[in-house]
Design an enzyme around this catalytic site. Structure first.
Site, PDB file in Angstrom:
ATOM      1  N   HIS A 341       0.855  -1.190   0.000  1.00 54.12           N
ATOM      2  CA  HIS A 341       0.000   0.000   0.000  1.00 54.12           C
ATOM      3  C   HIS A 341       0.898   1.249   0.000  1.00 54.12           C
ATOM      4  CE1 HIS A 341      -3.797   2.082   0.304  1.00 54.12           C
ATOM      5  NE2 HIS A 341      -3.090   2.989   0.955  1.00 54.12           N
ATOM      6  N   ALA A 342       0.666   2.135  -0.953  1.00 58.04           N
ATOM      7  CA  ALA A 342       1.566   3.270  -1.155  1.00 58.04           C
ATOM      8  C   ALA A 342       1.632   4.180   0.073  1.00 58.04           C
ATOM      9  CB  ALA A 342       1.100   4.076  -2.367  1.00 58.04           C
ATOM     10  N   HIS A 371       0.265  11.950  -5.696  1.00 60.45           N
ATOM     11  CA  HIS A 371      -0.280  11.963  -4.334  1.00 60.45           C
ATOM     12  C   HIS A 371       0.839  11.765  -3.302  1.00 60.45           C
ATOM     13  CE1 HIS A 371      -3.334  11.036  -1.191  1.00 60.45           C
ATOM     14  NE2 HIS A 371      -2.360  10.263  -0.731  1.00 60.45           N
ATOM     15  N   GLU A 372       1.638  10.724  -3.500  1.00 60.52           N
ATOM     16  CA  GLU A 372       2.693  10.418  -2.519  1.00 60.52           C
ATOM     17  C   GLU A 372       3.741  11.516  -2.473  1.00 60.52           C
ATOM     18  OE1 GLU A 372       2.196   8.266  -0.364  1.00 60.52           O
ATOM     19  OE2 GLU A 372       0.518   7.349  -1.395  1.00 60.52           O
ATOM     20  N   GLU A 399      -3.490  14.844   2.741  1.00 57.62           N
ATOM     21  CA  GLU A 399      -3.984  13.994   1.656  1.00 57.62           C
ATOM     22  C   GLU A 399      -4.361  14.803   0.416  1.00 57.62           C
ATOM     23  OE1 GLU A 399      -3.443  10.980   1.777  1.00 57.62           O
ATOM     24  OE2 GLU A 399      -2.944  10.892   3.902  1.00 57.62           O
TER      25      GLU A 399
HETATM   26  O1  X8Z Z   1      -4.148   5.379   1.034  1.00 58.76           O
HETATM   27  C1  X8Z Z   1      -4.096   6.201   0.159  1.00 58.76           C
HETATM   28  C2  X8Z Z   1      -2.733   6.681  -0.342  1.00 58.76           C
HETATM   29  C3  X8Z Z   1      -1.713   6.682   0.713  1.00 58.76           C
HETATM   30  S1  X8Z Z   1      -1.972   7.903   1.919  1.00 58.76           S
HETATM   31  C4  X8Z Z   1      -2.271   5.773  -1.455  1.00 58.76           C
HETATM   32  N1  X8Z Z   1      -5.227   6.665  -0.441  1.00 58.76           N
HETATM   33  C5  X8Z Z   1      -6.543   6.209  -0.026  1.00 58.76           C
HETATM   34  C6  X8Z Z   1      -6.762   4.753  -0.372  1.00 58.76           C
HETATM   35  O2  X8Z Z   1      -5.983   4.204  -1.152  1.00 58.76           O
HETATM   36  O3  X8Z Z   1      -7.709   4.163   0.114  1.00 58.76           O
HETATM   37  C7  X8Z Z   1      -5.302   7.676  -1.488  1.00 58.76           C
HETATM   38  C8  X8Z Z   1      -6.748   7.724  -1.874  1.00 58.76           C
HETATM   39  C9  X8Z Z   1      -7.513   7.082  -0.756  1.00 58.76           C
HETATM   40 ZN    ZN Z   2      -1.853   9.855   1.217  1.00 59.85          ZN
END
Ligand code: X8Z
Ligand code: ZN
Length: 601
Positions: A341-342, A371-372, A399
């Protein structure tokens, strides 16, 4: 990424500054409070130096030993934070300068899962947290006789249009979660005990206290914002359901009622851009297909990140340090288990910024790279702040930062500027472009809200372990209008099939971010002198805008977020009207398309 630390901010309503008049002589002074905070910040920095590295190593190399190390580091950090929060209570009622008062308040919000104040509890909580995260990250399921990872499953959900296959893979991944079911209530009970020890009603109330308002006010705020955007979501739902029904037939996707959750191109149906081909409107010039262009132009994972960096450089942000390229994890390694997970990290709270993601050459990951990197540039911008102010104005700001950049980077104008396409975008591409964006941005809103609606209920006790799954699907139905592809088994723990639940990473911030990013974008485009429609605006190359944006980022969480928001936008409220401004032409178009449909579910 702050490992177990809650990446967030402030609740002014919780400030422990009572009237100073009737102080007993034994009461500590404002100077004592200041000295306490100085020591606390030094102790936290020391603990972070260790726990951040332990967390990085565990996330990049999941073994028994790295789990042991991370647990030990987080147990120690948790014990420290609990002790500091207890000591901080001594200053309740003492008249303090605003900086010290704010830091005392932020201290209580520092960890997302606060440890109870009794021997062994911090270690138990840290152990559960590491174990749940590792179980999720190493989860595998069997499909056609082969063990598949989440990444494999996501590839199939993105590309397959065979409903039987989609159902099998969706069910396969969700089948990896029941093993977490027994541990989850233990984690909830411990975090609640810790939160109560700090004066919160429960851990959910602690999470909702990071927005410079009371927990209850924040709940009301999210409901207000949802009401603003809900009609738009319902419009999109109606249109997409009709197209799915046409493609798959009534038996697979009825034209009335909820949408089947496995048909939307994403494991959690949180963003729907991957099935754009299914909903593509007829009679328009097709816009550039970013995913195909990236492949056609031979992009690889590193080139995706370099392209992201170049966007930020065009705004005047300094290049990423050499160490970023040496230490980041950019693709999934073949020979070891990692957290795919990024995430974005600042390991030394100075310049050691890194990302960790299993990047694929897709439109989705093009967005995720921006995003990252947004997290990294934010982290670097606030590094000069004192320890307790190193964080975003509120969780939503962190975010929203990279997504804000990605709004410009998604425009056909920008894709043309960087040579990904030679198509000149015309106004006849507006609807396809906006629909593609809405499939991600608008579709996400109810999911962004409901993940923590579920956890708030779990933490406050209104949903017990025997109701975990039913409550999850009640919210999925109510907010997203979705249903599972078939009946769920009695041991199902579907919320645990989502990273942030298994990882105890807060989620309300993504909902807020979907709104802030459009406020940032609207303000930025205005500063750049843009006169056209918002969705066609790109701030690529606008150094003055970048400089002003960075001034907001540099403030970290040193003051209540409305003041920080004002620095860049001149606004002091979270305001979904920027979302409406951006998507206005699409909303009208969708309403027309939906004529005659029985919208809703
Ligand atoms: O978790 C994330 C990022 C890392 S902060 C990849 N996001 C949420 C998800 O994947 O559920 C970005 C969008 C929403
Ligand atoms: Zn994020």
């Amino acid at each position: 990424m702050k490992s177990i630390f809650l990446a967030a901010s402030a609740a002014i309503a919780l400030l422990a500054t009572g009237p100073a008049g009737a102080q007993a002589p034994a009461q500590p002074s404002a100077a004592d409070a200041k000295a306490f905070i100085t020591r606390a910040e030094a102790d936290i920095a020391t603990a972070r130096a260790f726990s951040a590295r332990a967390a990085w190593v565990r996330a990049n190399f999941i073994t028994e030993d790295t789990q042991w190390l991370e647990t030990k580091a987080n147990a120690e950090a948790g014990t420290l934070l609990t002790r500091l929060a207890k000591e901080a209570a001594r200053f309740n009622g003492v008249a303090l300068d605003p900086v010290t008062a704010r830091k005392l308040m932020l201290l209580k919000l520092y960890v997302a899962l606060p440890a109870p104040d009794r021997p062994g509890a911090a270690a138990e909580l840290a152990g559960l947290s590491t174990k749940l995260n590792s179980t999720y990250s190493t989860g595998k399921f069997t499909y056609k006789g082969k063990p598949l990872t989440l990444n494999d499953g996501e590839d199939i959900l993105r590309t397959s249009r065979d409903p039987a296959e989609l159902k099998a893979v969706w069910e396969g991944w969700h089948g990896t979660a029941p093993v977490m079911r027994a541990d989850y209530p233990k984690l909830v009970a411990l975090a609640n005990e810790g939160a109560r020890g700090m004066g919160f009603k429960d851990a959910g109330a602690l999470w909702r206290s990071g927005y410079d308002m009371s927990a209850d006010e924040f709940t009301a705020e999210t409901d207000r914002l949802w009401t603003q955007v809900e009609p738009f979501y319902r419009n999109l739902h109606c249109y997409v359901r009709a197209r799915l029904s046409e493609k798959y037939g009534e038996a697979v996707q009825p034209r009335k009622g909820p949408i089947r959750a496995d048909l939307l191109g994403n494991m959690w149906a949180q963003e729907w851009g991957n099935i754009y081909d299914v909903v593509e409107p007829k009679g328009f010039a097709p816009g550039p297909d970013l995913g195909k262009l990236l492949v056609a132009k031979d992009y690889d994972a590193v080139k995706m990140v370099k392209t992201g960096e170049a966007f930020y450089s065009s705004l005047g942000f300094a290049p990423l340090p050499e160490t970023f390229w040496k230490r980041s994890l950019i693709t999934r390694p073949r020979d070891r288990e990692v957290v795919c997970h990024a995430s974005a990290w600042n390991v030394d709270d100075k310049d050691d910024i890194r990302i960790k993601m299993c990047t694929k050459v897709t439109a989705e990951d093009f967005q995720t790279v921006h995003h990252e990197l947004g997290h990294n540039y934010y982290q670097r911008a606030y590094k000069a702040q004192p320890v307790l102010f190193q964080g975003s104005a509120n969780g939503g700001f962190h975010e929203a930062t990279g997504d804000f950049a990605a709004l410009s980077a998604a425009t056909p104008t920008y894709l043309q500027q960087i040579g990904l396409t030679d198509q000149t975008p015309g106004a006849d591409q507006d609807i396809p472009f906006l629909l593609r964006m809405a499939m991600d941005k608008i579709a996400f809103l109810p999911f962004g809200l409901l993940v923590d609606k579920w956890r708030w209920q779990v933490f406050d006790g209104s949903v017990g372990p025997d109701k975990y799954n039913d409550a999850w699907w009640a919210l999925r139905l109510k907010y997203q209008g979705l249903a599972p592809p078939g009946p769920r088994p009695s041991d199902a723990f579907d919320p645990g099939a989502k990273y942030h639940v298994a990882a105890s990473s807060t989620y309300e911030r993504y909902f807020m971010a979907r709104i802030y990013q459009f406020q940032f974008h609207r303000a930025a485009c205005k500063q750049a002198g843009w006169k056209g429609p918002l969705h066609r605006c790109s701030i690529y190359g606008q150094k003055a805008v970048g400089e002003k944006f960075n001034r907001m980022l540099e403030l970290g969480q040193s003051q209540p977020w409305p003041q920080t928001l004002a620095v860049f936008t001149g606004e002091t409220k979270t305001d979904a009207s920027a979302v409406a401004d951006y998507f206005k032409p699409l909303d009208a178009w969708l309403t027309k398309q939906n004529k005659g449909e029985a919208c809703g579910w």
